[in-house]
Design a protein around this motif. Structure first.
Motif, PDB file in Angstrom:
ATOM      1  N   PRO A   1       0.839  -1.197   0.000  1.00 54.15           N
ATOM      2  CA  PRO A   1       0.000   0.000   0.000  1.00 54.15           C
ATOM      3  C   PRO A   1       0.876   1.251   0.000  1.00 54.15           C
ATOM      4  O   PRO A   1       2.096   1.176   0.161  1.00 54.15           O
ATOM      5  CB  PRO A   1      -0.739  -0.118   1.333  1.00 54.15           C
TER       6      PRO A   1
ATOM      7  N   GLU B   1      -7.496  -4.866  -1.457  1.00 57.10           N
ATOM      8  CA  GLU B   1      -7.624  -3.413  -1.263  1.00 57.10           C
ATOM      9  C   GLU B   1      -8.946  -3.067  -0.579  1.00 57.10           C
ATOM     10  O   GLU B   1      -8.987  -2.242   0.341  1.00 57.10           O
ATOM     11  CB  GLU B   1      -7.571  -2.745  -2.632  1.00 57.10           C
TER      12      GLU B   1
ATOM     13  N   LYS C   1      -9.434  -1.526   3.268  1.00 53.44           N
ATOM     14  CA  LYS C   1     -10.184  -0.278   3.479  1.00 53.44           C
ATOM     15  C   LYS C   1     -11.232  -0.463   4.578  1.00 53.44           C
ATOM     16  O   LYS C   1     -11.392   0.360   5.460  1.00 53.44           O
ATOM     17  CB  LYS C   1     -10.836   0.122   2.157  1.00 53.44           C
TER      18      LYS C   1
ATOM     19  N   HIS D   1      -5.360 -12.471  -1.059  1.00 54.77           N
ATOM     20  CA  HIS D   1      -5.885 -11.679  -2.168  1.00 54.77           C
ATOM     21  C   HIS D   1      -6.532 -12.559  -3.228  1.00 54.77           C
ATOM     22  O   HIS D   1      -5.939 -13.557  -3.679  1.00 54.77           O
ATOM     23  CB  HIS D   1      -4.736 -10.873  -2.788  1.00 54.77           C
TER      24      HIS D   1
END
Lengths: 339, 351
Positions: A305, B41, B45, B61
């Protein structure tokens, strides 16, 4: 560092009483905390001994037990400040009993007056307002926040005017006419997630405040900051294993701190190489736990990230209302078939 | 300590799955580690905003979404890195149960492709608990187990016998019901009125000598919920019809109760019955049951409804943990091996 070093529960009256009755040897150190502290006390860059100051919201009546516990762990704090709750109670300063900002901020400022050039690592937890207090302190001493802003901020926290004046009187002499770069005085603030509060709570403070689930995450962060070397990090990992952690769970926490953007993924690859090199080149035999941990780490996916940004300006008045974390009460109806 | 693998891409999306995983991670009594599979991702979040124990939660993932309008084989070839396929592979590596609120047809297809079938199981069976008026087992559970409810629409007689055994092992271990009563769902009380495969299954079950269950004979649909049997065996087609009918009844009953709120006298009556109605709702609420176990593979697979909220998924985690701790899969393997040695082996039916 504050009471986050040991498991101390003050949430209920029963917890309080139990905590008071505990002997030093009964107090449980949080896994890895002792090892981290010992490694951190030695400055790897010049070999000098760093100082350690304990500031705790624990009442003064616990001083004997806490200092004895630290002594049993081989740690002699250079200063030890506890909260005068009994005095506060007798003087009917009830808000002072609850307040962390009004107590910890002046204590930190007072300590800095004695050692104005020192650089610090601060350790707190998420049960109170440590992230807020420590970040506020850091911005004050690095000149990003003028002392004139303090009364407004501390009023928003419900701090008494007496404590606001005390903080203001201490902050004044510390004002730097030249604004210091970030990390000049307070390099990192580690918030141990004792209550497992959402990490997004601390995003408003930027990269300086690092919420950690365990002290191995802190060790990795300190290695990234060049405050700890590879051997020390491995020793902390070993201590986590002795403290009951499984390689799987420790590896999960590595993925977590990488995912949150604090530790880069390629740094973990370096840690793995360091473990391998220690074994091959130095003839050291890593423990079974370290070998299993290295295996778990080698197979875990590490995301890439964006790094957490360092923030120049923080709106402390807006953050004043979001200070104490209360875990949500949630109950899922249980049926016996699933138990 | 059990590890569970959870599909975070399916159903209502990552937020519900992550809330369930987060709650499970914070429950010290549950003692479960979670591997959450999905778009990393999106997961990252959401995770920041949810209180959880990151030490007990790992992310794998799996970026590909599943298009439910496509056939299972097309999904597998177009979207190989979907959360079901990746999750099953991870679960296999870890020897952990897999939980998904995804498309049951695709989960079954992926399981057949990726997992090894338990030796002696010619087909997998999807099972569901249904509420009954009678209590059973040491815990006095008001549930019977119905299988198959959709994985195998036209099983052979041998497969039905295997289903009986799988269901009995599951009921014995999960419901603490030592020698469950197993019955064959039928539309008649006499065997000679049944279709051929059902007749053959009935004969085989009647002749079978086993300690795993007691064969209670044929059971008609209207007696399923009055406690005629602890395990009810049927083909996937009729099993699916039964379960959906029951769900429809529960939803209709709820709607009718809401209608009853319109008049004051009816409202008073309903409020007097409220604790009983709450209990009935809990019994009929599928979100409380933890999903449908897919039996017959090397690892436990739990399929929940696509509309599952985090409560259902958390209960699925609880169920997966229990199925693992109670060694249901090895128990089924042992029982099927014994069945084979008794000469009731597989016919090679690959349904």
């Amino acid at each position: 560092m504050d009471k986050t070093y040991i498991r101390t529960e003050f949430d209920t009256i029963a917890d309080l009483l139990r905590t008071f009755r505990q002997r030093p040897e009964d107090k449980q150190t949080i896994p890895g905390a002792r090892a981290l502290l010992r490694e951190l006390l030695n400055d790897k860059n010049d070999g000098t001994r760093r100082k350690i100051m304990f500031i705790s919201g624990s009442p003064r009546q616990m001083r004997r037990v806490l200092t004895e516990k630290l002594r049993l762990d081989g740690i002699e704090p250079d200063s030890f400040v506890l909260k005068p709750n009994l005095s506060n109670l007798l003087l009917m300063r009830f808000s002072a009993i609850r307040s962390q900002v009004g107590y910890k901020l002046p204590t930190l400022l007072r300590s800095r007056l004695v050692n104005p050039q020192t650089t610090e690592f601060l350790f707190g937890d998420d049960s109170e307002q440590d992230g807020f207090v420590y970040s506020l302190y850091a911005d004050l001493v690095e000149g990003r926040l003028p002392p004139a802003a303090l009364p407004n901020i501390m009023s928003a926290c419900g701090v008494s005017s007496r404590e606001i004046d005390a903080a203001g009187n201490l902050a004044g002499p510390l004002v730097h006419t030249v604004r210091k770069p970030l990390r000049a005085r307070v390099r990192r603030i580690f918030i141990h997630l004792e209550r497992r509060s959402p990490t997004a709570r601390f995003a408003a403070y930027g990269a300086r405040v690092v919420p950690v689930y365990n002290y191995f995450q802190a060790a990795l962060m300190l290695q990234v900051d060049d405050a700890m070397d590879a051997d020390a990090v491995v020793r902390v990992a070993d201590a986590m294993g002795r403290g009951g952690y499984s390689p799987f769970r420790l590896a999960n926490s590595v993925q977590d701190i990488v995912r949150r953007g604090y530790v880069p993924a390629d740094h973990i690859a370096k840690v793995l190489r360091d473990i391998g090199e220690a074994r091959v080149h130095l003839g050291m035999t890593p423990s079974r736990f370290i070998l299993d941990f290295a295996k778990a780490l080698a197979t875990i996916q590490l995301p890439t990230p964006s790094p957490v940004p360092w923030l120049e300006e923080i709106d402390y008045v807006a953050l004043a209302s979001d200070r104490k974390y209360k875990p949500p009460r949630f109950q899922v109806p249980r049926i016996s078939l699933l138990d | 300590m059990t590890t569970c693998v959870l599909d975070a891409n399916a159903g209502r999306g990552p937020e519900e799955a992550l809330r369930a995983a987060a709650l499970a991670s914070l429950d010290a009594d549950l003692d479960v580690d979670l591997v959450v599979v999905g778009d990393e991702e999106k997961i990252a979040k959401h995770l920041g905003d949810i209180a959880h124990d990151a030490e007990r939660l790992r992310v794998v993932h799996a970026p590909d979404a599943i298009d439910r309008s496509l056939s299972a084989s097309t999904i597998a070839s177009n979207s190989p890195n979907n959360a079901v396929s990746v999750g099953l592979r991870v679960a296999c590596e870890l020897g952990a149960p897999f939980i998904s609120a995804g498309h049951p047809g695709f989960i079954l297809h992926a399981a057949r492709t990726i997992l090894t079938r338990t030796a002696g199981a010619d087909a997998a069976a999807l099972a569901a608990v249904i509420p009954t008026t009678s209590l059973r087992g040491e815990r006095n559970d008001p549930f019977a187990l119905l299988l198959d409810i959709g994985a195998c629409p036209e099983p052979s007689a041998d497969v039905l016998v295997q289903f009986a055994l799988m269901g009995a092992i599951y009921a014995a271990r999960v419901a603490d019901n030592a020698a469950p009563k197993v019955a064959l769902l039928a539309n008649a009380t006499h065997a000679d009125e049944l279709p051929a495969s059902r007749q053959a299954a009935h004969r085989a079950l009647s002749a079978l000598t086993t300690d795993e269950f007691v064969y209670a004979g044929l059971i008609r649909a209207e007696h399923m919920m009055t406690g005629g049997a602890d395990v009810i065996v049927t083909d996937g087609f009729s099993g699916d019809v039964v379960v959906r009918t029951l769900e429809g009844i529960a939803t209709t009953a709820d709607d009718l109760l809401k209608q009853a709120q319109k008049r004051f006298r009816w409202r008073v009556g309903v409020s007097m019955l409220s604790s009983g109605l709450t209990r009935l709702r809990e019994l009929a609420d599928w979100e409380n049951y933890g999903g449908a176990p897919l039996l017959g593979f090397e690892i436990p697979v739990i399929v929940t409804q696509s509309s599952s909220h985090h409560r259902a998924l958390l209960n699925a985690i609880r169920l997966a943990r229990k199925v693992t701790n109670k060694q249901v899969v090895p128990g089924i393997a042992t029982a099927l091996a014994r069945l084979g040695s008794l000469g009731h082996g597989s016919t090679g039916d690959l349904s």
